[in-house]
Each structure stands twice: as C-alpha cells, then as structure tokens.
Scaffold this motif. Structure first.
Motif, PDB file in Angstrom:
ATOM      1  N   GLU A 208       0.815  -1.291  -0.082  1.00 50.10           N
ATOM      2  CA  GLU A 208       0.052  -0.043  -0.502  1.00 50.10           C
ATOM      3  C   GLU A 208       0.742   1.293  -0.317  1.00 50.10           C
ATOM      4  N   ILE A 209       2.090   0.772   1.039  1.00 54.77           N
ATOM      5  CA  ILE A 209       2.733   2.696   0.788  1.00 54.77           C
ATOM      6  C   ILE A 209       3.437   2.291  -0.866  1.00 54.77           C
ATOM      7  N   ILE A 210       3.680   1.512  -1.215  1.00 53.61           N
ATOM      8  CA  ILE A 210       4.757   1.677  -2.607  1.00 53.61           C
ATOM      9  C   ILE A 210       3.923   2.053  -3.209  1.00 53.61           C
ATOM     10  N   GLU A 211       2.208   1.444  -3.174  1.00 54.92           N
ATOM     11  CA  GLU A 211       1.413   2.154  -4.174  1.00 54.92           C
ATOM     12  C   GLU A 211       1.097   3.517  -4.366  1.00 54.92           C
ATOM     13  N   ASP A 212       1.332   4.143  -2.801  1.00 58.02           N
ATOM     14  CA  ASP A 212       0.743   5.496  -3.523  1.00 58.02           C
ATOM     15  C   ASP A 212       1.636   6.207  -3.440  1.00 58.02           C
ATOM     16  N   ALA A 213       3.199   5.949  -3.173  1.00 56.78           N
ATOM     17  CA  ALA A 213       4.776   6.463  -2.834  1.00 56.78           C
ATOM     18  C   ALA A 213       4.495   6.831  -4.489  1.00 56.78           C
ATOM     19  N   ARG A 214       4.103   6.066  -5.634  1.00 59.59           N
ATOM     20  CA  ARG A 214       4.243   5.882  -7.226  1.00 59.59           C
ATOM     21  C   ARG A 214       3.533   6.824  -7.490  1.00 59.59           C
ATOM     22  N   THR A 215       2.541   6.675  -6.431  1.00 59.03           N
ATOM     23  CA  THR A 215       1.093   7.810  -7.116  1.00 59.03           C
ATOM     24  C   THR A 215       1.880   9.340  -6.607  1.00 59.03           C
ATOM     25  N   PHE A 216       1.769   9.487  -5.407  1.00 60.11           N
ATOM     26  CA  PHE A 216       2.298  10.591  -5.237  1.00 60.11           C
ATOM     27  C   PHE A 216       3.731  11.399  -5.460  1.00 60.11           C
ATOM     28  N   SER A 217       4.655  10.233  -6.261  1.00 61.25           N
ATOM     29  CA  SER A 217       5.709  10.621  -7.002  1.00 61.25           C
ATOM     30  C   SER A 217       4.961  11.248  -8.417  1.00 61.25           C
ATOM     31  N   ASP A 218       4.285  10.624  -9.538  1.00 58.60           N
ATOM     32  CA  ASP A 218       3.751  10.932 -10.624  1.00 58.60           C
ATOM     33  C   ASP A 218       3.255  12.178 -10.850  1.00 58.60           C
ATOM     34  N   THR A 219       1.984  12.157  -9.485  1.00 55.54           N
ATOM     35  CA  THR A 219       2.000  13.341  -8.971  1.00 55.54           C
ATOM     36  C   THR A 219       2.945  14.306  -9.089  1.00 55.54           C
ATOM     37  N   ILE A 220       3.450  15.025  -8.239  1.00 54.92           N
ATOM     38  CA  ILE A 220       4.487  15.770  -8.050  1.00 54.92           C
ATOM     39  C   ILE A 220       5.066  16.412  -9.113  1.00 54.92           C
ATOM     40  N   ALA A 221       5.649  15.052 -10.121  1.00 55.80           N
ATOM     41  CA  ALA A 221       6.045  15.340 -11.403  1.00 55.80           C
ATOM     42  C   ALA A 221       5.185  15.434 -12.317  1.00 55.80           C
ATOM     43  N   GLU A 222       4.524  15.205 -12.491  1.00 61.49           N
ATOM     44  CA  GLU A 222       3.408  16.006 -13.790  1.00 61.49           C
ATOM     45  C   GLU A 222       3.193  17.435 -12.860  1.00 61.49           C
ATOM     46  N   ARG A 223       3.017  17.608 -11.920  1.00 56.70           N
ATOM     47  CA  ARG A 223       2.341  19.214 -11.554  1.00 56.70           C
ATOM     48  C   ARG A 223       3.527  20.130 -11.615  1.00 56.70           C
ATOM     49  N   MET A 224       5.251  19.722 -11.262  1.00 56.89           N
ATOM     50  CA  MET A 224       6.475  19.823 -12.301  1.00 56.89           C
ATOM     51  C   MET A 224       6.637  21.199 -13.293  1.00 56.89           C
ATOM     52  N   ARG A 225       6.033  19.592 -14.428  1.00 57.30           N
ATOM     53  CA  ARG A 225       5.740  19.297 -15.753  1.00 57.30           C
ATOM     54  C   ARG A 225       4.827  20.977 -16.504  1.00 57.30           C
ATOM     55  N   ALA A 226       3.452  20.732 -15.886  1.00 58.52           N
ATOM     56  CA  ALA A 226       2.554  21.179 -15.711  1.00 58.52           C
ATOM     57  C   ALA A 226       3.222  23.110 -15.779  1.00 58.52           C
ATOM     58  N   LEU A 227       3.580  23.431 -14.743  1.00 59.84           N
ATOM     59  CA  LEU A 227       4.744  24.649 -14.129  1.00 59.84           C
ATOM     60  C   LEU A 227       6.033  24.888 -14.812  1.00 59.84           C
ATOM     61  N   HIS A 228       5.813  23.713 -15.944  1.00 58.86           N
ATOM     62  CA  HIS A 228       7.550  24.222 -17.588  1.00 58.86           C
ATOM     63  C   HIS A 228       8.690  24.135 -16.205  1.00 58.86           C
ATOM     64  N   ALA A 229       8.193  23.604 -14.884  1.00 58.23           N
ATOM     65  CA  ALA A 229       9.832  22.897 -14.463  1.00 58.23           C
ATOM     66  C   ALA A 229       9.993  21.106 -15.204  1.00 58.23           C
TER      67      ALA A 229
END
Length: 186
Positions: free
Chosen positions: A80-101
């Motif tokens: 469960e922890i692994i699955e959520d950590a992967r999902t959260f990391s993808d969310t943060i990375a995609e947020r960075m891309r949305a902000l042109h980072a």
C-alpha cells in the motif's frame, strides 16, 4: 524609444537562458503560456519528488526482505505504501511539468539528493522493518513540511497536493508504528 521584442527573439532568449541553465526545452514547451515555477519552487518540488521515489524504492526493498512475525500483514501494508508513494511521485512530477519545471527521477539524482537514510541490505525482521519504514515515512513528511510554506507562498495549488500527501503518509506512519507499540500506561 523602447525596442519592440518579437516573439522570435523572445523565444531565442528563453532558449538561451534555458540552455545556460542546462535544461533542455522543446518548441512546444516554449510556446506554452501560464504560471511558471520559480527555481525555488522547482527545487522544493524536486526535493519532495526524490524522497517519494526513494520511499517507493526502499519500500520495495523492505517488501522483498521482511521476515518474522506478522510477515503477511507487514508485506501487504508495504504494498500500500509503495503504491501510494509511486502515485504521489507521479503527481508531483506532473505538477512540475505543468509549471514548466523539469523533474529529475534518475537513480543517480535520487541517491545523491534524498533525505532518507539508506535501507539495510538483506533480510530484516518485521519489528525492525516497521521502525525503519516509520522513520522513512516521517522523513518524507519532514521534507514536505520543510518546503511547505515556500511552496504555499508561490503556488497554493502545489501546496494543496502536499497537504494530501502529508495526510496519507502521516496516517501510514501511525498505522505502521502501531505494530510495535504497547498500550500507554500498561
């Protein structure tokens, strides 16, 4: 008299500034409009990203090598922890891309910049695994709390993402650590 800047010269100056910073951009990215993360915001989100990626990696290491009492429950909880950590990391990375980072999830970057301590090699007892995983969950949360105010000041939307991740990781830390606790006062 002010000189008129053409979109072509503006594009070239953006490209050269990015090139000097060592960041490669695409024509499409240069054409996008909207909010752009400052270097500080990008660095803060990058710190969160590497800790979440490392949490997922260390969670998998623990998942494969945990042994002892309550193995099955610990093994499943790690999933469960692994699955959520992967999902959260993808969310943060995609947020960075949305902000042109530009997020950097390469293994060398993760190992060089994570705040999480290294996970031990080999088999690890369930009791020790619980303590180690709790420590890493709290380290991830610590990184997010450390950068939170600066993130919130520049981009409340990114701060909202941090709120949700903090809530879930703190819940995991409580649930995991409860395995090794005894009732207070008894």
């Amino acid at each position: 008299m002010a000189t008129k800047t053409t979109s072509k010269s503006k594009s070239k100056s953006t490209e050269s500034a990015s090139a000097q910073a060592g960041v490669k951009t695409t024509r499409r990215q240069n054409a996008e409009k909207g909010f752009t993360a400052s270097p500080t915001l990008a660095a803060n989100l990058q710190a969160v990203l590497v800790d979440l990626l490392e949490l997922a990696l260390q969670g998998k290491q623990a998942h494969w090598n945990v042994v002892g009492r309550n193995f099955r429950d610990t093994h499943r909880q790690l999933d469960e922890i692994i699955e959520d950590a992967r999902t959260f990391s993808d969310t943060i990375a995609e947020r960075m891309r949305a902000l042109h980072a530009v997020p950097d999830g390469r293994s060398a970057t993760i190992s060089a910049t994570t705040s999480l301590p290294e996970f031990p090699a080999g088999e690890v007892s369930t009791t020790e695994t619980i303590d180690l995983v709790t420590e890493r969950l709290e380290a991830c949360v610590g990184t997010m709390r450390k950068v939170h105010d600066d993130v919130d000041e520049e981009d409340p939307t990114s701060a909202d993402l941090l709120h949700a991740i903090i809530e879930r990781l703190e819940q995991f830390a409580w649930m995991v650590s409860a395995e090794n606790r005894s009732p207070a006062g008894r």
